[in-house]
Design an enzyme around this catalytic site. Structure first.
Site, PDB file in Angstrom:
ATOM      1  N   ASP A   1      -0.268   5.115   1.041  1.00  0.00           N
ATOM      2  CA  ASP A   1      -0.827   6.288   1.937  1.00  0.00           C
ATOM      3  C   ASP A   1      -0.787   5.066   3.154  1.00  0.00           C
ATOM      4  O   ASP A   1      -1.574   4.798   3.653  1.00  0.00           O
ATOM      5  CB  ASP A   1      -2.097   7.010   1.879  1.00  0.00           C
ATOM      6  CG  ASP A   1      -1.434   7.414  -0.044  1.00  0.00           C
ATOM      7  OD1 ASP A   1      -0.277   8.922   0.438  1.00  0.00           O
ATOM      8  OD2 ASP A   1      -2.752   6.780  -0.378  1.00  0.00           O
TER       9      ASP A   1
ATOM     10  N   ASP B   1       1.204  -0.602  -0.069  1.00  0.00           N
ATOM     11  CA  ASP B   1       0.250  -0.235   0.214  1.00  0.00           C
ATOM     12  C   ASP B   1       1.165   1.124   0.457  1.00  0.00           C
ATOM     13  O   ASP B   1       2.083   1.067   0.333  1.00  0.00           O
ATOM     14  CB  ASP B   1      -0.656   0.421   1.254  1.00  0.00           C
ATOM     15  CG  ASP B   1      -1.711   1.037   1.326  1.00  0.00           C
ATOM     16  OD1 ASP B   1      -2.432   1.656   0.560  1.00  0.00           O
ATOM     17  OD2 ASP B   1      -1.802   2.277   2.465  1.00  0.00           O
TER      18      ASP B   1
END
Length: 231
Positions: free
Chosen positions: A16, A14
């Site tokens: 953020d 991922d």
């Protein structure tokens, strides 16, 4: 969950809150957008936005402020504000750059799987390094964004790998659910909000000190939630 003894071939990251400390940057641009409409965002609403796609975030923003603006107009405003902030450079999460470098040096396949839309991802890659990822899947390149499993399924398809060969690394409830529902074992390092224990989730407090052997061990042993404690 991956079967014991499975060899790790790919790591799906991922962005953020996992690789980059950008959730606080999103907070700035969201507050600027809310101020344009004459309001503010509550802590509860901001927490609900973490890990969500652009349109869900805008729906939450509009509901919080009681406005009936065109979502496309708000999206444009929010994207412009965030773009200006991202262009200044993105801060890495502790240990993230070192782990990404180690994963690449080990010859493992990598994917960036994010709810953020492609224009902002391209700016983020100036910090993260486009060369560090074999594939990238942005939020506007799938029909259903996180927490739907489509983004992670798409990344595995592009990598030509199975869930048993991969480990996902996430920070949010939405992203963790997306990866786990796609059949992946997920290493969760919570960032802005807690992630409830669930099947296929393994927790760590930080990426600092984590190496490729740790990732291989997590996948091979396939331990349930809250049992990884080597960092």
């Amino acid at each position: 969950m991956s079967a014991p003894g499975t060899a790790l071939r790919g790591v799906l990251f991922d962005m953020d809150g996992t690789l980059t400390d950008t959730e606080r940057l999103w907070t700035i641009s969201l507050e600027e957008t809310a101020a344009h409409y004459g309001g503010t965002i509550s802590t509860a609403t901001r927490e609900a936005m973490v890990g969500q796609d652009m349109w869900t975030t805008i729906d939450l923003l509009h509901a919080e402020l009681g406005v009936t603006a065109d979502p496309a107009d708000t999206a444009r405003m929010l994207t412009e504000a965030t773009t200006a902030i991202f262009r200044r450079g993105l801060p890495w999460k502790p240990g993230a750059r070192e782990l990404l470098t180690a994963v690449r040096a080990a010859g493992l396949r990598t994917a960036l799987v994010t709810a953020t839309h492609r224009p902002l991802v391209e700016i983020a890659l100036c910090t993260l390094g486009v060369e560090n990822f074999d594939v990238t899947v942005a939020g506007d390149e799938v029909v259903c964004n996180k927490p739907d499993p489509e983004p992670y399924r798409r990344a595995m398809q592009l990598l030509d790998l199975t869930p048993a060969e991969c480990l996902a690394i996430e920070d949010s409830p939405s992203g963790s659910r997306s990866a786990a529902t796609a059949g992946l074992l997920v290493l969760v390092v919570p960032s802005e909000m807690p992630v409830p224990p669930a099947e296929n989730l393994v927790f760590a407090d930080t990426l600092v000190g984590l190496d490729v052997d740790d990732l291989r061990r997590i996948l091979a042993e396939g331990r349930p939630a809250e049992q990884f404690d080597s960092v």
